[in-house]
Motif scaffolding. Structure first.
Motif, PDB file in Angstrom:
ATOM      1  N   PRO A  52       0.339  -0.804   0.019  1.00  0.00           N
ATOM      2  CA  PRO A  52      -0.153  -0.042   0.378  1.00  0.00           C
ATOM      3  C   PRO A  52       0.580   1.297  -0.245  1.00  0.00           C
ATOM      4  O   PRO A  52       0.359   1.671  -0.253  1.00  0.00           O
ATOM      5  CB  PRO A  52      -0.556  -0.285   1.381  1.00  0.00           C
ATOM      6  CG  PRO A  52       0.078  -1.071   2.163  1.00  0.00           C
ATOM      7  CD  PRO A  52       0.410  -1.755   1.151  1.00  0.00           C
ATOM      8  N   ARG A  55       2.142   1.922  -3.521  1.00  0.00           N
ATOM      9  CA  ARG A  55       0.262   2.352  -4.336  1.00  0.00           C
ATOM     10  C   ARG A  55      -0.137   3.584  -4.186  1.00  0.00           C
ATOM     11  O   ARG A  55      -0.288   3.903  -5.107  1.00  0.00           O
ATOM     12  CB  ARG A  55      -0.817   0.817  -3.929  1.00  0.00           C
ATOM     13  CG  ARG A  55      -1.877   1.574  -4.528  1.00  0.00           C
ATOM     14  CD  ARG A  55      -2.412   1.295  -6.548  1.00  0.00           C
ATOM     15  NE  ARG A  55      -1.745  -0.074  -7.089  1.00  0.00           N
ATOM     16  CZ  ARG A  55      -2.502  -1.237  -7.074  1.00  0.00           C
ATOM     17  NH1 ARG A  55      -3.754  -0.507  -6.825  1.00  0.00           N
ATOM     18  NH2 ARG A  55      -2.540  -1.862  -7.786  1.00  0.00           N
ATOM     19  N   TYR A 161     -11.201  -0.604  -9.342  1.00  0.00           N
ATOM     20  CA  TYR A 161      -9.509  -0.875  -7.291  1.00  0.00           C
ATOM     21  C   TYR A 161      -8.405  -0.772  -8.450  1.00  0.00           C
ATOM     22  O   TYR A 161      -7.685  -1.153  -7.273  1.00  0.00           O
ATOM     23  CB  TYR A 161     -10.003  -2.860  -7.584  1.00  0.00           C
ATOM     24  CG  TYR A 161     -11.330  -2.620  -7.108  1.00  0.00           C
ATOM     25  CD1 TYR A 161     -11.342  -2.853  -5.301  1.00  0.00           C
ATOM     26  CD2 TYR A 161     -12.397  -3.959  -6.985  1.00  0.00           C
ATOM     27  CE1 TYR A 161     -12.911  -2.954  -4.490  1.00  0.00           C
ATOM     28  CE2 TYR A 161     -13.410  -3.620  -6.638  1.00  0.00           C
ATOM     29  CZ  TYR A 161     -13.613  -3.667  -5.517  1.00  0.00           C
ATOM     30  OH  TYR A 161     -14.462  -3.744  -4.738  1.00  0.00           O
ATOM     31  N   PRO A 191      -5.946  -5.786  -4.574  1.00  0.00           N
ATOM     32  CA  PRO A 191      -5.578  -5.937  -3.434  1.00  0.00           C
ATOM     33  C   PRO A 191      -5.931  -6.548  -2.282  1.00  0.00           C
ATOM     34  O   PRO A 191      -5.066  -6.708  -1.511  1.00  0.00           O
ATOM     35  CB  PRO A 191      -6.243  -4.266  -2.817  1.00  0.00           C
ATOM     36  CG  PRO A 191      -6.704  -3.854  -4.782  1.00  0.00           C
ATOM     37  CD  PRO A 191      -6.695  -5.493  -5.772  1.00  0.00           C
ATOM     38  N   ASP A 192      -7.051  -7.096  -2.663  1.00  0.00           N
ATOM     39  CA  ASP A 192      -8.002  -8.001  -1.596  1.00  0.00           C
ATOM     40  C   ASP A 192      -8.700  -9.220  -2.000  1.00  0.00           C
ATOM     41  O   ASP A 192      -8.967  -8.963  -3.122  1.00  0.00           O
ATOM     42  CB  ASP A 192      -8.314  -7.133  -0.388  1.00  0.00           C
ATOM     43  CG  ASP A 192      -9.320  -6.690  -0.707  1.00  0.00           C
ATOM     44  OD1 ASP A 192      -9.589  -6.299  -1.252  1.00  0.00           O
ATOM     45  OD2 ASP A 192      -9.422  -5.092   0.193  1.00  0.00           O
TER      46      ASP A 192
END
Length: 381
Positions: A52, A55, A161, A191-192
């Motif tokens: 993160p 990013r 996203y 991401p998830d």
């Protein structure tokens, strides 16, 4: 940690000093950042910490080994130095420049689907008047529209996203449908699980909605003369198309030498593609959904898919005595599924579980996929 020069544009080294000991930072001409050093935690823990940070600064980051080569000035021997580094590349979820390759493939696929449509309509094309090819435009619009909406569903959610994704690449091939489908290319990490699920489910649901509309429209159009198409005598309709026909009160078969309008075939293609894409293996849409829903247990499910496809083909061949030509598709997809299972699924950065609402949507999506399944898709002459 020794003092190092702070990178321009990248996150401060201080932000991830606890998980990666940096000894040198370098920037290449293409704005790629190299953080040389050693991790102090496990790779998965490191990734969850630094991903993160990078990013947010517009970079995709990965832990890798970088090899530098230089020539010894005395011996003239090339010396290679391998070092561990965090490599950060500029990240963009948009489109850079005109997507000429996408446009070229799309135009070629328009031509191949128009030629396929001529067969479905029973039209002849005149080489002296290429405009006769355009008579098959409803078929081409139906097939390309359904496939395009499917891929655009993935593309829109990828942009949401901030996952880098290309526009759809249509695959032109002179077959019964004029195309082998369409794909998009995604770069970077997911991401998830929530993002993985939403990106994966958007394509099948969007494409299926388009297929339902196309099928309903096609059922209300005039039938066309019957006849074999590329040695295929007829398509077998899945339960969802039969339900739409019953709901609209329109026939799927006609007396005499007639068959449904070829626009219905566009809906058939969309539903068949939806079923294949929802096979829960590898990086197919179904593989994404099961990976998001079940986590690492997806690999167990994926291992069963090739066996299920081979078993389906064997059952149809040995028990129902279907022609091998008509069911060879399942043996082919069994081989494809083996390769997809070996390659494995996507792995999101954060692996927390899904909420109940998405779990329900996932189950409903797979049920809809089963309604698009027919064991013998087509029968040959």
């Amino acid at each position: 940690m020794d003092d190092v020069d702070e990178p321009v544009g990248g996150p401060p080294v201080e932000r991830f000093r606890s998980v990666f000991r940096v000894v040198e930072v370098r920037r290449d001409d293409d704005d790629t950042l190299f953080y040389f050093g050693e991790p102090t935690v496990a790779p998965d823990v490191l990734e969850r910490h630094v991903w993160p940070l990078f990013r947010d600064r517009g970079y995709e980051v990965r832990l890798t080994t970088v090899t530098d080569s230089e020539t010894d000035p005395i011996t003239g021997v090339e010396v290679k130095d391998r070092r561990t580094a965090l490599v950060a590349t500029p990240h963009s979820s948009g489109i850079d420049g005109v997507p000429w390759l996408n446009i070229a493939f799309a135009l070629l696929t328009v031509v191949t689907t128009l030629f396929a449509g001529l067969e479905w309509y029973g039209y002849d094309v005149s080489l002296g008047d290429p405009r006769t090819l355009l008579r098959a435009w409803p078929f081409a619009i139906a097939v390309l529209g359904v496939l395009g909406v499917h891929e655009l569903g993935h593309y829109v959610m990828s942009r949401y996203y901030r996952v880098n994704a290309s526009l759809p690449y249509f695959i032109p091939i002179p077959t019964i449908f004029g195309t082998m489908g369409a794909v998009i290319k995604m770069d970077g990490r997911i991401p998830d699980r929530k993002a993985l699920f939403d990106i994966g489910v958007a394509g099948p649901l969007a494409g299926l909605a388009a297929a339902v509309v196309v099928t309903a429209v096609g059922l209300h159009l005039d039938p066309v003369p019957a006849g074999p198409i590329f040695q295929i005598d007829s398509l077998n309709y899945p339960p969802l198309i039969r339900f739409i026909a019953a709901l609209t009160g329109r026939p799927l078969s006609y007396a005499g030498e007639l068959r449904v309008n070829p626009v219905v075939v566009g809906g058939w293609v969309g539903m068949f593609v939806t079923f294949l894409n929802l096979l829960p293996v590898g990086q197919l849409d179904g593989g994404h959904l099961v990976r998001a829903m079940l986590g690492e247990r997806q690999e167990t499910v994926a291992a069963l898919v090739p066996a299920g496809l081979f078993g389906l083909g064997a059952y149809l061949l040995l028990v129902r005595h279907e022609a091998l030509q008509a069911i060879s598709l399942w043996f082919l997809w069994g081989v494809i599924a083996m390769g997809l299972a070996y390659a494995g699924p996507a792995h999101p950065v954060h692996d927390d579980g899904l909420d109940r609402k998405r779990m329900v949507v996932g189950v409903v999506t797979f049920v809809l996929g089963l309604l698009c399944f027919t064991p013998v898709p087509f029968r040959f002459v």
